[in-house]
Structure formats: C-alpha cells, structure tokens
Design a protein around this motif. Structure first.
Motif: not given
Length: 189
Positions: A11-12, A14-16, A18-19, A29, A33, A36-37, A148
């Motif tokens: 998920e990190v 994926r978020r990175a 997106d960032e 990024h 990410a 974000a959690d 993470t």
C-alpha cells in the motif's frame, strides 16, 4: 521483490506512485506514503521521534516546491554556500506574484498501451536504491517479509535523498531513529 512486501508495504508503494503522479517515485513520495498510515509501526516511530505526520507532509511539500525548478542537487549546493532559498522565493513572489518560481503543471497525459511507463521508469534512482536497501534490511534482520519499518530503514540507510534531508531539517538524528526502529522491530518479533 514485491512478493515479500506485506500488505501495508504494498500500500505504501501504491500511495507513493499516487503521490508522484506522472513523475517517477522518489524518496519523499515514499516517506509521504509511509506516514499516510497512522497505524504503521514506522509512522508511530516517527511520531515518537518528534516528527508528526502533518509536519512531515508540510516539510516535504515545501521541499518539493523548492526543488521542482532547481533540482535537488542545485538546492543543496545553494544551501552549502549560504543562499536562503526561502528568502529568494519570497522576494520573487513579491515582485512577480505568488508561485512565480514554480513550474506550471502540465495537463494529464492519456496512457494507452503505447504510452505506458516501463517498470524501470516508475522509480527514481534513489527510491530504487531505498527499496533495495529495505530488502537488505529485512534480510539482515532475518525477516521473510518487507514491512513499512524496513522501508523506513531503507530510507534512513540511503541517507542522501530528499526524505532524509527533510527528516534532518525536522531535527531528527537519523542514526538515533535507525536505532529506535531496529529496537522496535526486534521487540515485535
């Protein structure tokens, strides 16, 4: 390598992505990410080190705004000779209006099969190095997974990217944070 990532670590990434938008994923990024959690071990350890997620987001946004035009190496070189980029930006904003130094954002590009990014272009060199170092950290700790906390250890070990620079500017001792992360990881396992 991604098959070893925990769901949170995936998920990190994926978020990175997106960032980063259309740009390659870089270390800031990844750091954005990670924080974000709020339930992730890495985020909790950063907060314990005195760097709340909101503060990190604001610092990274300022850093990305500065380096967007000049580049990270240019900004670092100017800091080394005592040039205050914030003061220069303020003067430019006074003279030419807010955001005069920022690059205009390009319109979103359509992606068809002919425009897909190749996998090696998704990540900037420093973030690729960070992901590799996260794997090495997991192997060093004899973990079969990459979480993470390993990504944070990879960012800290890389040490020269924008994310590490932002952490230093926030007053974080990277060696001390690294020790805290390793201690927490050993306590959990």
């Amino acid at each position: 390598m991604f098959e070893r990532f925990t769901d949170r670590a995936r998920e990190v990434v994926r978020r990175a992505r997106d960032e980063a938008g259309d740009a390659p994923v870089d270390t800031p990024h990844l750091l954005l990410a990670i924080v974000a959690d709020p339930d992730a071990l890495a985020t909790r350890l950063l907060a314990q080190a005195g760097v709340p997620a909101d503060d990190l987001r604001a610092r990274i946004a300022r850093q990305l705004d500065r380096t967007a035009v000049l580049g990270e190496a240019d900004a670092a070189a100017l800091r080394q000779i005592g040039i205050d980029l914030a003061a220069i930006e303020a003067r430019l904003d006074e003279s030419f209006g807010p955001g005069a130094l920022r690059r205009p954002t390009p319109p979103p590009r359509r992606r068809g099969w002919w425009r897909r990014r190749q996998p090696n272009h998704l990540f900037a060199p420093r973030s690729r190095k960070t992901l590799e170092l996260a794997l090495r950290e997991a192997l060093h700790l004899r973990h079969r997974h990459i979480g993470t906390e390993h990504l944070l250890l990879g960012l800290l070990r890389e040490g020269d990217g924008t994310a590490a620079q932002v952490l230093r500017e926030a007053g974080v001792d990277l060696t001390d944070l690294r020790g805290r992360v390793e201690e927490a990881v050993r306590a959990v396992t």
